[in-house]
Enzyme design. Structure first.
Site, PDB file in Angstrom:
ATOM      1  N   LYS A  56     -17.812  -1.700  42.766  1.00 31.56           N
ATOM      2  CA  LYS A  56     -18.488  -2.385  41.644  1.00 31.56           C
ATOM      3  C   LYS A  56     -18.876  -1.381  40.567  1.00 31.56           C
ATOM      4  N   VAL A  80      -8.582  -9.490  47.820  1.00 36.13           N
ATOM      5  CA  VAL A  80      -9.787  -9.110  47.072  1.00 36.13           C
ATOM      6  C   VAL A  80      -9.732  -7.647  46.628  1.00 36.13           C
ATOM      7  N   VAL A 137       7.305  -6.319  51.600  1.00 38.43           N
ATOM      8  CA  VAL A 137       7.659  -4.891  51.550  1.00 38.43           C
ATOM      9  C   VAL A 137       8.444  -4.527  52.803  1.00 38.43           C
ATOM     10  N   ALA A 164      -3.575  -2.592  50.744  1.00 39.79           N
ATOM     11  CA  ALA A 164      -4.796  -3.424  50.844  1.00 39.79           C
ATOM     12  C   ALA A 164      -4.403  -4.777  51.441  1.00 39.79           C
ATOM     13  N   VAL A 165      -4.072  -4.743  52.733  1.00 35.46           N
ATOM     14  CA  VAL A 165      -3.535  -5.941  53.393  1.00 35.46           C
ATOM     15  C   VAL A 165      -4.512  -6.524  54.413  1.00 35.46           C
ATOM     16  N   ASP A 179     -18.652  -7.190  60.489  1.00 31.38           N
ATOM     17  CA  ASP A 179     -17.182  -7.176  60.492  1.00 31.38           C
ATOM     18  C   ASP A 179     -16.609  -7.012  61.897  1.00 31.38           C
ATOM     19  N   HIS A 212     -31.081 -23.438  27.886  1.00 30.50           N
ATOM     20  CA  HIS A 212     -30.030 -23.392  26.874  1.00 30.50           C
ATOM     21  C   HIS A 212     -30.292 -22.231  25.936  1.00 30.50           C
TER      22      HIS A 212
HETATM   23  P1  FAD Z   1     -19.354  -1.388  58.117  1.00 31.46           P
HETATM   24  O1  FAD Z   1     -19.922  -1.394  56.763  1.00 31.46           O
HETATM   25  O2  FAD Z   1     -17.916  -1.058  58.282  1.00 31.46           O
HETATM   26  O3  FAD Z   1     -20.244  -0.379  58.960  1.00 31.46           O
HETATM   27  C1  FAD Z   1     -19.960  -0.068  60.272  1.00 31.46           C
HETATM   28  C2  FAD Z   1     -20.551   1.289  60.571  1.00 31.46           C
HETATM   29  O4  FAD Z   1     -20.442   1.544  61.958  1.00 31.46           O
HETATM   30  C3  FAD Z   1     -19.826   2.434  59.872  1.00 31.46           C
HETATM   31  O5  FAD Z   1     -20.747   3.208  59.162  1.00 31.46           O
HETATM   32  C4  FAD Z   1     -19.201   3.222  61.007  1.00 31.46           C
HETATM   33  O6  FAD Z   1     -19.173   4.627  60.764  1.00 31.46           O
HETATM   34  C5  FAD Z   1     -20.124   2.903  62.143  1.00 31.46           C
HETATM   35  N1  FAD Z   1     -19.513   3.046  63.462  1.00 31.46           N
HETATM   36  C6  FAD Z   1     -18.397   2.454  63.945  1.00 31.46           C
HETATM   37  N2  FAD Z   1     -18.212   2.751  65.238  1.00 31.46           N
HETATM   38  C7  FAD Z   1     -19.245   3.576  65.586  1.00 31.46           C
HETATM   39  C8  FAD Z   1     -19.615   4.197  66.780  1.00 31.46           C
HETATM   40  N3  FAD Z   1     -18.932   4.039  67.909  1.00 31.46           N
HETATM   41  N4  FAD Z   1     -20.722   4.987  66.770  1.00 31.46           N
HETATM   42  C9  FAD Z   1     -21.468   5.140  65.635  1.00 31.46           C
HETATM   43  N5  FAD Z   1     -21.160   4.557  64.480  1.00 31.46           N
HETATM   44  C10 FAD Z   1     -20.067   3.763  64.460  1.00 31.46           C
HETATM   45  N6  FAD Z   1     -18.268  -7.240  50.894  1.00 31.46           N
HETATM   46  C11 FAD Z   1     -19.059  -7.965  50.085  1.00 31.46           C
HETATM   47  O7  FAD Z   1     -19.817  -8.822  50.572  1.00 31.46           O
HETATM   48  N7  FAD Z   1     -19.067  -7.789  48.730  1.00 31.46           N
HETATM   49  C12 FAD Z   1     -18.250  -6.877  48.144  1.00 31.46           C
HETATM   50  O8  FAD Z   1     -18.270  -6.731  46.918  1.00 31.46           O
HETATM   51  C13 FAD Z   1     -17.400  -6.104  48.960  1.00 31.46           C
HETATM   52  N8  FAD Z   1     -16.579  -5.190  48.417  1.00 31.46           N
HETATM   53  C14 FAD Z   1     -15.790  -4.429  49.233  1.00 31.46           C
HETATM   54  C15 FAD Z   1     -14.936  -3.513  48.643  1.00 31.46           C
HETATM   55  C16 FAD Z   1     -14.104  -2.744  49.436  1.00 31.46           C
HETATM   56  C17 FAD Z   1     -13.180  -1.741  48.783  1.00 31.46           C
HETATM   57  C18 FAD Z   1     -14.151  -2.883  50.852  1.00 31.46           C
HETATM   58  C19 FAD Z   1     -13.289  -2.024  51.726  1.00 31.46           C
HETATM   59  C20 FAD Z   1     -14.991  -3.802  51.444  1.00 31.46           C
HETATM   60  C21 FAD Z   1     -15.813  -4.592  50.632  1.00 31.46           C
HETATM   61  N9  FAD Z   1     -16.656  -5.552  51.175  1.00 31.46           N
HETATM   62  C22 FAD Z   1     -17.442  -6.313  50.361  1.00 31.46           C
HETATM   63  C23 FAD Z   1     -16.734  -5.785  52.628  1.00 31.46           C
HETATM   64  C24 FAD Z   1     -17.969  -5.070  53.203  1.00 31.46           C
HETATM   65  O9  FAD Z   1     -17.896  -3.714  52.919  1.00 31.46           O
HETATM   66  C25 FAD Z   1     -18.036  -5.313  54.697  1.00 31.46           C
HETATM   67  O10 FAD Z   1     -18.006  -6.682  54.978  1.00 31.46           O
HETATM   68  C26 FAD Z   1     -19.317  -4.719  55.256  1.00 31.46           C
HETATM   69  O11 FAD Z   1     -19.375  -3.339  55.030  1.00 31.46           O
HETATM   70  C27 FAD Z   1     -19.432  -5.018  56.754  1.00 31.46           C
HETATM   71  O12 FAD Z   1     -20.595  -4.427  57.240  1.00 31.46           O
HETATM   72  P2  FAD Z   1     -20.686  -3.882  58.742  1.00 31.46           P
HETATM   73  O13 FAD Z   1     -22.017  -3.256  58.844  1.00 31.46           O
HETATM   74  O14 FAD Z   1     -20.310  -4.955  59.677  1.00 31.46           O
HETATM   75  O15 FAD Z   1     -19.552  -2.797  58.854  1.00 31.46           O
HETATM   76  P1  NAD Z   2      -7.597  -9.685  51.934  1.00 36.03           P
HETATM   77  O1  NAD Z   2      -7.465 -10.414  53.187  1.00 36.03           O
HETATM   78  O2  NAD Z   2      -8.549 -10.147  50.904  1.00 36.03           O
HETATM   79  O3  NAD Z   2      -6.185  -9.587  51.213  1.00 36.03           O
HETATM   80  C1  NAD Z   2      -5.065  -9.031  51.826  1.00 36.03           C
HETATM   81  C2  NAD Z   2      -3.847  -9.616  51.163  1.00 36.03           C
HETATM   82  O4  NAD Z   2      -2.738  -8.891  51.624  1.00 36.03           O
HETATM   83  C3  NAD Z   2      -3.622 -11.083  51.515  1.00 36.03           C
HETATM   84  O5  NAD Z   2      -3.387 -11.813  50.350  1.00 36.03           O
HETATM   85  C4  NAD Z   2      -2.415 -11.034  52.436  1.00 36.03           C
HETATM   86  O6  NAD Z   2      -1.608 -12.174  52.332  1.00 36.03           O
HETATM   87  C5  NAD Z   2      -1.695  -9.813  51.922  1.00 36.03           C
HETATM   88  N1  NAD Z   2      -0.829  -9.159  52.892  1.00 36.03           N
HETATM   89  C6  NAD Z   2      -1.031  -8.989  54.213  1.00 36.03           C
HETATM   90  N2  NAD Z   2      -0.007  -8.288  54.760  1.00 36.03           N
HETATM   91  C7  NAD Z   2       0.837  -8.000  53.739  1.00 36.03           C
HETATM   92  C8  NAD Z   2       2.071  -7.285  53.647  1.00 36.03           C
HETATM   93  N3  NAD Z   2       2.612  -6.699  54.725  1.00 36.03           N
HETATM   94  N4  NAD Z   2       2.680  -7.205  52.440  1.00 36.03           N
HETATM   95  C9  NAD Z   2       2.125  -7.774  51.340  1.00 36.03           C
HETATM   96  N5  NAD Z   2       0.976  -8.469  51.372  1.00 36.03           N
HETATM   97  C10 NAD Z   2       0.325  -8.566  52.545  1.00 36.03           C
HETATM   98  O7  NAD Z   2      -7.892  -8.173  52.369  1.00 36.03           O
HETATM   99  P2  NAD Z   2      -8.279  -6.902  51.494  1.00 36.03           P
HETATM  100  O8  NAD Z   2      -8.052  -7.132  50.058  1.00 36.03           O
HETATM  101  O9  NAD Z   2      -7.622  -5.757  52.171  1.00 36.03           O
HETATM  102  O10 NAD Z   2      -9.821  -6.802  51.753  1.00 36.03           O
HETATM  103  C11 NAD Z   2     -10.300  -6.711  53.098  1.00 36.03           C
HETATM  104  C12 NAD Z   2     -11.574  -7.460  53.248  1.00 36.03           C
HETATM  105  O11 NAD Z   2     -12.628  -6.733  52.626  1.00 36.03           O
HETATM  106  C13 NAD Z   2     -11.565  -8.810  52.559  1.00 36.03           C
HETATM  107  O12 NAD Z   2     -11.052  -9.798  53.397  1.00 36.03           O
HETATM  108  C14 NAD Z   2     -13.010  -9.045  52.298  1.00 36.03           C
HETATM  109  O13 NAD Z   2     -13.578  -9.635  53.419  1.00 36.03           O
HETATM  110  C15 NAD Z   2     -13.564  -7.647  52.117  1.00 36.03           C
HETATM  111  N6  NAD Z   2     -13.756  -7.408  50.675  1.00 36.03           N
HETATM  112  C16 NAD Z   2     -14.608  -8.218  50.013  1.00 36.03           C
HETATM  113  C17 NAD Z   2     -14.798  -8.041  48.667  1.00 36.03           C
HETATM  114  C18 NAD Z   2     -15.723  -8.968  47.949  1.00 36.03           C
HETATM  115  O14 NAD Z   2     -16.481  -9.675  48.595  1.00 36.03           O
HETATM  116  N7  NAD Z   2     -15.699  -8.999  46.634  1.00 36.03           N
HETATM  117  C19 NAD Z   2     -14.134  -7.036  47.988  1.00 36.03           C
HETATM  118  C20 NAD Z   2     -13.256  -6.239  48.703  1.00 36.03           C
HETATM  119  C21 NAD Z   2     -13.085  -6.429  50.055  1.00 36.03           C
END
Ligand code: FAD
Ligand code: NAD
Length: 472
Positions: free
Chosen positions: A57, A191, A245, A276-277, A319, A451
């Protein structure tokens, strides 16, 4: 052995929120986290703060300002000669935002007297957790009355495009580019693909998204997804649906990607490629088998409606378990589990998790899509309202998009709200609140909205359900 009421494994938005809520409820709490920042320092915050929600963000905002400077502001009579982008400064700002927030969580841990163990948490029988320090560091064992597993997720890897951290990267690499790639390929138009594709496209990259599915944003309402696809394509994102791909080859000057599209073989040349799949639940290092935790076929820890695993006293959230991989869903599960452990009534309404894609315009929704209602045979009424008819949107020059409301045909209860437009991420909160209180579309239609605001789009769409929108 140190003894705690609760040991949380993982300090992402699921784990750190669970730990704070447990501590607030008077439980002696520890949190085990293994994440290290690029400098090797232990950090809290998990994916969300370090390589997910927050840094993405920050870059979306920076790139949006730059894009507006060049494309929107001249119409406001504001022009800046020689506008330029300093990627190093933009990245330094993003890193500072991340640092401030992750340190903030460390501060919250101190304030709440949560003990942070820096290392890998491994499950052991009898509700014990071994903390393995990195390298040759000594491990120690903690005992707990309750264990909360919050180990999160990691990017899915695909054999046809293995990441190398340089030319082929995942979200972490795509958030850290030190220059704008001239040609950026992204596998997956989900996403992450759309958000990070938007960042680099606004800064000047030619962005191509290769999406395997024939439909765009499958989880969204079709009408909204179609509007978003048309808009993003017009912005210059080359979104290729049905592109499978088949291989990739890294050369001296970039990556060659082969795919089949509409039955034809195609080759693309990119400077960088982002994979990003989707993401997979993480349990490596955790040793779930040591205590008999059941995993589903996708590797997620099996839990019931209260996030209880198959093992008494062990919970799993975020997650690492089924459901949308979203930070706010993860955190709410953390709160609910903490309150359940403390003997309070706990409740999570998974049907009211809002979804947001932070493109511009943004996409946001909650509840059922029109397609889902049709598939389940629920009779519904629809109200839509376009942004172009909003005074506030006109004033801002942000007129693209629409709001769509779905109400039950018999009871009028709101069943789904779908927004494509500026500030959709903020507007959706009103819809979530309304639906949480079982509002009808008529309720929304009778509530006074200020408004001129973008929130009038919700009001007008609610009026439109009954054919009485004023400004359309
Ligand atoms: P995580 O954030 O993955 O945290 C898990 C933690 O556990 C990590 O710090 C890891 O190091 C730790 N861990 C794992 N195994 C062990 C172990 N054995 N011992 C000690 N530590 C361990 N979600 C949104 O709602 N809004 C968004 O805008 C958004 N944007 C995103 C953008 C990107 C690029 C990505 C990749 C994800 C985005 N997400 C977004 C998804 C969001 O980041 C996840 O849903 C969220 O982080 C999940 O939280 P979590 O605590 O379950 O897992
Ligand atoms: P995603 O599930 O949003 O999108 C993955 C896309 O890749 C899908 O459209 C899928 O059909 C496609 N895909 C899968 N395999 C493929 C292949 N072999 N070739 C081409 N296309 C393929 O997953 P993401 O974008 O990787 O993000 C992961 C997760 O992180 C999201 O599901 C979301 O939960 C979280 N996230 C959330 C936000 C947000 O809330 N704004 C932002 C980023 C990530």
């Amino acid at each position: 052995m140190k003894a705690f009421d609760v040991v949380v494994i993982g300090a992402g938005p699921a784990g750190y929120v669970a730990a704070i809520r447990c501590a607030q409820l008077g439980l002696r709490t520890a949190c085990v986290e293994r994440w290290r920042d690029p400098g090797g320092k232990p950090v809290l915050g998990g994916t969300c703060l370090n390589v997910g929600c927050i840094p993405s963000k920050a870059l979306l905002d920076s790139s949006h300002h730059y894009h507006n400077l060049r494309h929107l502001l001249p119409a406001h009579g504001i022009s800046v000669k020689d506008a330029s982008i300093d990627v190093a400064a933009m990245q330094a700002r993003k890193d500072k935002v991340v640092r401030t927030l992750t340190r903030g969580i460390a501060g919250l841990f101190r304030k709440n007297r949560i003990q942070w163990f820096q290392g890998e948490g491994r499950l052991c029988p009898d509700r014990q957790v071994e903390v393995a320090a990195p390298g040759d560091g000594e491990s120690e064992t903690l005992s707990a009355r309750h264990i909360i597993v919050a180990t999160g997720s990691a990017p899915i890897e695909i054999p046809v495009a293995r990441t190398d951290g340089e030319r082929i990267v995942d979200n972490e690499g795509a958030l850290a580019f030190t220059e704008v790639p001239r040609r950026l390929g992204i596998i997956g138009a989900g996403v992450i693909g759309l958000e990070l594709g938007s960042v680099w496209s606004r800064l000047g990259a030619e962005v191509t998204l290769l999406e395997a599915l024939d439909d765009f944003l499958v989880a969204a309402d079709r009408e909204i997804a179609d509007a978003a696809l048309a808009s993003f394509s017009a912005q210059g994102l080359d979104i290729r649906l049905g592109a499978r791909v088949t291989g990739s080859r890294v050369g001296a000057d970039g990556v060659e990607v082969t795919c089949t599209e509409g039955g034809e073989d195609r080759t693309f040349h990119f400077d960088r490629l982002v994979v990003a799949v989707g993401r997979r639940a993480v349990s490596d290092g955790l040793r779930p088998e040591a205590v008999g935790l059941r995993l589903d076929s996708a590797g997620r820890i099996e839990v019931d409606a209260l996030c209880r695993t198959s093992v008494d006293g062990i919970y799993a959230i975020g997650d690492a378990v089924a459901g949308p991989m979203l930070a706010h869903k993860a955190s709410e599960e953390g709160v609910a589990v903490a309150e359940h452990i403390a003997g309070q009534a706990a409740h999570i309404d998974h049907s009211l998790v809002p979804f947001v894609v932070y493109t511009h315009p943004e996409v946001a929704w909650v509840g059922k899509t029109q397609g889902e209602l049709e598939a389940q045979g629920t009779a519904f009424r629809v109200g839509t309202f376009p942004y172009m008819a909003l005074g506030r949107a006109r004033g801002a020059g942000d007129t693209e998009g629409m709001v769509k409301l779905l109400g039950d045909a018999a009871s009028d209860r709101l069943l789904g709200v779908h927004i494509f437009g500026a500030q959709a991420s903020e507007l959706i909160a009103e819809a979530v609140t309304a639906m949480a209180f079982h509002a009808s579309t008529e309720d929304l239609a009778r509530i006074i909205h200020a408004h001129p605001t973008l929130s009038e789009s919700l009001h007008e769409a609610a009026l439109a359900v009954d054919g009485r929108a004023i400004h359309m």
